[in-house]
Design a protein around this motif. Structure first.
Motif, PDB file in Angstrom:
ATOM      1  N   SER A  46       3.928   3.567  -1.810  1.00 18.78           N
ATOM      2  CA  SER A  46       5.225   4.021  -1.307  1.00 18.78           C
ATOM      3  C   SER A  46       5.956   2.866  -0.627  1.00 18.78           C
ATOM      4  O   SER A  46       5.363   1.827  -0.315  1.00 18.78           O
ATOM      5  CB  SER A  46       5.041   5.176  -0.331  1.00 18.78           C
ATOM      6  OG  SER A  46       4.235   4.777   0.765  1.00 18.78           O
ATOM      7  N   LEU A  47       7.250   3.052  -0.386  1.00 18.33           N
ATOM      8  CA  LEU A  47       8.061   1.980   0.188  1.00 18.33           C
ATOM      9  C   LEU A  47       7.559   1.523   1.557  1.00 18.33           C
ATOM     10  O   LEU A  47       7.476   0.312   1.802  1.00 18.33           O
ATOM     11  CB  LEU A  47       9.523   2.434   0.271  1.00 18.33           C
ATOM     12  CG  LEU A  47      10.505   1.403   0.841  1.00 18.33           C
ATOM     13  CD1 LEU A  47      10.507   0.146  -0.006  1.00 18.33           C
ATOM     14  CD2 LEU A  47      11.907   2.000   0.944  1.00 18.33           C
ATOM     15  N   PRO A  48       7.223   2.442   2.496  1.00 18.50           N
ATOM     16  CA  PRO A  48       6.701   1.957   3.794  1.00 18.50           C
ATOM     17  C   PRO A  48       5.427   1.125   3.652  1.00 18.50           C
ATOM     18  O   PRO A  48       5.260   0.109   4.335  1.00 18.50           O
ATOM     19  CB  PRO A  48       6.442   3.245   4.579  1.00 18.50           C
ATOM     20  CG  PRO A  48       7.327   4.256   3.956  1.00 18.50           C
ATOM     21  CD  PRO A  48       7.377   3.904   2.504  1.00 18.50           C
ATOM     22  N   VAL A  49       4.541   1.534   2.732  1.00 15.45           N
ATOM     23  CA  VAL A  49       3.301   0.783   2.533  1.00 15.45           C
ATOM     24  C   VAL A  49       3.595  -0.581   1.929  1.00 15.45           C
ATOM     25  O   VAL A  49       2.993  -1.598   2.311  1.00 15.45           O
ATOM     26  CB  VAL A  49       2.334   1.587   1.637  1.00 15.45           C
ATOM     27  CG1 VAL A  49       1.063   0.788   1.379  1.00 15.45           C
ATOM     28  CG2 VAL A  49       1.984   2.911   2.307  1.00 15.45           C
ATOM     29  N   LYS A  50       4.546  -0.634   0.997  1.00 15.88           N
ATOM     30  CA  LYS A  50       4.924  -1.924   0.409  1.00 15.88           C
ATOM     31  C   LYS A  50       5.462  -2.875   1.468  1.00 15.88           C
ATOM     32  O   LYS A  50       5.118  -4.067   1.495  1.00 15.88           O
ATOM     33  CB  LYS A  50       5.964  -1.714  -0.681  1.00 15.88           C
ATOM     34  CG  LYS A  50       5.429  -1.098  -1.966  1.00 15.88           C
ATOM     35  CD  LYS A  50       6.545  -0.954  -2.978  1.00 15.88           C
ATOM     36  CE  LYS A  50       6.031  -0.334  -4.273  1.00 15.88           C
ATOM     37  NZ  LYS A  50       7.119  -0.138  -5.254  1.00 15.88           N
ATOM     38  N   LEU A  51       6.318  -2.361   2.344  1.00 19.61           N
ATOM     39  CA  LEU A  51       6.888  -3.211   3.391  1.00 19.61           C
ATOM     40  C   LEU A  51       5.805  -3.728   4.329  1.00 19.61           C
ATOM     41  O   LEU A  51       5.816  -4.902   4.733  1.00 19.61           O
ATOM     42  CB  LEU A  51       7.942  -2.429   4.174  1.00 19.61           C
ATOM     43  CG  LEU A  51       9.202  -2.042   3.392  1.00 19.61           C
ATOM     44  CD1 LEU A  51      10.122  -1.189   4.263  1.00 19.61           C
ATOM     45  CD2 LEU A  51       9.932  -3.279   2.902  1.00 19.61           C
ATOM     46  N   ILE A  52       4.849  -2.862   4.667  1.00 25.87           N
ATOM     47  CA  ILE A  52       3.771  -3.274   5.560  1.00 25.87           C
ATOM     48  C   ILE A  52       2.872  -4.303   4.885  1.00 25.87           C
ATOM     49  O   ILE A  52       2.441  -5.290   5.504  1.00 25.87           O
ATOM     50  CB  ILE A  52       2.977  -2.042   6.021  1.00 25.87           C
ATOM     51  CG1 ILE A  52       3.827  -1.206   6.984  1.00 25.87           C
ATOM     52  CG2 ILE A  52       1.663  -2.451   6.685  1.00 25.87           C
ATOM     53  CD1 ILE A  52       3.192   0.086   7.413  1.00 25.87           C
ATOM     54  N   ILE A  53       2.595  -4.119   3.597  1.00 21.38           N
ATOM     55  CA  ILE A  53       1.779  -5.095   2.869  1.00 21.38           C
ATOM     56  C   ILE A  53       2.483  -6.443   2.796  1.00 21.38           C
ATOM     57  O   ILE A  53       1.868  -7.505   2.983  1.00 21.38           O
ATOM     58  CB  ILE A  53       1.449  -4.562   1.465  1.00 21.38           C
ATOM     59  CG1 ILE A  53       0.473  -3.386   1.566  1.00 21.38           C
ATOM     60  CG2 ILE A  53       0.847  -5.668   0.600  1.00 21.38           C
ATOM     61  CD1 ILE A  53       0.166  -2.728   0.237  1.00 21.38           C
ATOM     62  N   LEU A  54       3.797  -6.427   2.536  1.00 22.54           N
ATOM     63  CA  LEU A  54       4.549  -7.687   2.511  1.00 22.54           C
ATOM     64  C   LEU A  54       4.539  -8.359   3.880  1.00 22.54           C
ATOM     65  O   LEU A  54       4.430  -9.590   3.980  1.00 22.54           O
ATOM     66  CB  LEU A  54       5.986  -7.413   2.066  1.00 22.54           C
ATOM     67  CG  LEU A  54       6.168  -7.018   0.591  1.00 22.54           C
ATOM     68  CD1 LEU A  54       7.630  -6.678   0.316  1.00 22.54           C
ATOM     69  CD2 LEU A  54       5.696  -8.125  -0.329  1.00 22.54           C
ATOM     70  N   LEU A  55       4.632  -7.553   4.954  1.00 23.12           N
ATOM     71  CA  LEU A  55       4.557  -8.113   6.306  1.00 23.12           C
ATOM     72  C   LEU A  55       3.196  -8.751   6.559  1.00 23.12           C
ATOM     73  O   LEU A  55       3.103  -9.851   7.136  1.00 23.12           O
ATOM     74  CB  LEU A  55       4.836  -7.005   7.328  1.00 23.12           C
ATOM     75  CG  LEU A  55       4.761  -7.401   8.810  1.00 23.12           C
ATOM     76  CD1 LEU A  55       5.830  -8.445   9.132  1.00 23.12           C
ATOM     77  CD2 LEU A  55       4.939  -6.172   9.702  1.00 23.12           C
ATOM     78  N   LEU A  56       2.143  -8.094   6.103  1.00 24.32           N
ATOM     79  CA  LEU A  56       0.804  -8.639   6.286  1.00 24.32           C
ATOM     80  C   LEU A  56       0.611  -9.916   5.467  1.00 24.32           C
ATOM     81  O   LEU A  56      -0.020 -10.879   5.942  1.00 24.32           O
ATOM     82  CB  LEU A  56      -0.236  -7.597   5.889  1.00 24.32           C
ATOM     83  CG  LEU A  56      -0.384  -6.400   6.832  1.00 24.32           C
ATOM     84  CD1 LEU A  56      -1.296  -5.350   6.223  1.00 24.32           C
ATOM     85  CD2 LEU A  56      -0.921  -6.841   8.186  1.00 24.32           C
ATOM     86  N   LEU A  57       1.142  -9.947   4.252  1.00 21.71           N
ATOM     87  CA  LEU A  57       1.022 -11.157   3.442  1.00 21.71           C
ATOM     88  C   LEU A  57       1.784 -12.317   4.075  1.00 21.71           C
ATOM     89  O   LEU A  57       1.326 -13.468   4.039  1.00 21.71           O
ATOM     90  CB  LEU A  57       1.543 -10.884   2.027  1.00 21.71           C
ATOM     91  CG  LEU A  57       0.695  -9.927   1.174  1.00 21.71           C
ATOM     92  CD1 LEU A  57       1.352  -9.695  -0.174  1.00 21.71           C
ATOM     93  CD2 LEU A  57      -0.718 -10.461   0.992  1.00 21.71           C
TER      94      LEU A  57
END
Length: 258
Positions: A46-57
């Protein structure tokens, strides 16, 4: 009776290859199904998970940049300290060492910077001929303490950011997992699907991917922070010991001038 047993044996022998083939087919299918495409998991999240993964990367990239830079900084600091201590304790004259440290074509740091600051202040006060040996020594010690603090601050730069990334990355990943599970449950309720493992498992696997990324970011950052902190402490002790020994040398010189 014997004929019946022989007939059963023939049946088992004939059926065995089919069972083995079926088991092998199921095993291959299970292996193929169990392989995880992490990039596909990220795209389907989902979009929130994608944003969090990009933040972690992004945090992972920053932490690795800091790790490589600090590794070079500490290696250079140890190398320069070894080189200067070798020249200092080889019996070289202090004036020659000071002339080399004040060369405009060089940027001194570490032990050499502490030596340069202390000897410059000691020479300046001694040339005034209005201060006694004690005042000269205290002035040199103040200059060395100020330079020591500046050098240690340079060694500790960006370590706080590395510690923050290492300590917060697992929690950020956990937030992504919670969001992913919430979105999965919400979509399942809206679609009217029956709550089964087949319906919930894909969404949960995508959500747990965020936690895995958080741990992947945190582990090297925490390890590097602990290692660099230890190296800062060792260099700090080395700088302090040199400042004390150099103060003793300056004290003997000031006593001889008197």
């Amino acid at each position: 009776m014997i004929a019946l047993l022989l007939a059963l044996q023939d049946t088992v022998v004939e059926a065995l290859p089919e069972d083995v083939a079926a088991a092998a087919t199921q095993a291959r299918a299970a292996v193929a199904h169990s392989s995880i495409n992490y990039f596909d998991l990220m795209l389907k999240a989902s979009l929130p998970v994608k944003l969090i993964i990009l933040l972690l990367l992004a945090g992972s990239v920053i932490s690795w940049v800091i790790i490589f830079r600090k590794s070079r900084v500490f290696s250079r600091a140890n190398r320069e300290a070894d080189d200067f201590e070798g020249r200092f304790w080889s019996g070289a004259e202090l004036h020659k060492l000071y002339a080399g440290a004040t060369d405009r074509n060089r940027v001194v740091s570490g032990l050499e910077a502490i030596f340069e600051a202390g000897f410059r202040e000691f020479t300046r006060l001694r040339d005034k001929r209005k201060s006694d040996g004690r005042a000269q020594l205290e002035g040199a010690q103040r200059a060395m303490r100020a330079t020591y603090a500046r050098e240690v601050d340079q060694l500790e730069r960006n370590l706080e950011l590395l510690a923050n990334i290492g300590s917060t990355a697992p929690y950020v990943g956990l937030v992504g997992t919670v969001f992913g599970i919430m979105v999965t449950m919400h979509d399942m309720l809206n679609s009217g699907e029956q709550a089964g493992i087949a319906a919930v498992a894909p969404g949960i696997s995508e959500a747990l991917f965020a936690t895995a990324i958080g741990l992947f970011v945190a582990i090297p950052a925490v390890w590097a922070f602990n290692r660099f902190t230890t190296r800062v402490e060792r260099l700090s002790v080395r700088y302090e010991s040199f400042a004390e020994e150099f103060s003793s040398i300056l004290q003997r010189q000031s006593s001889g001038d008197e």
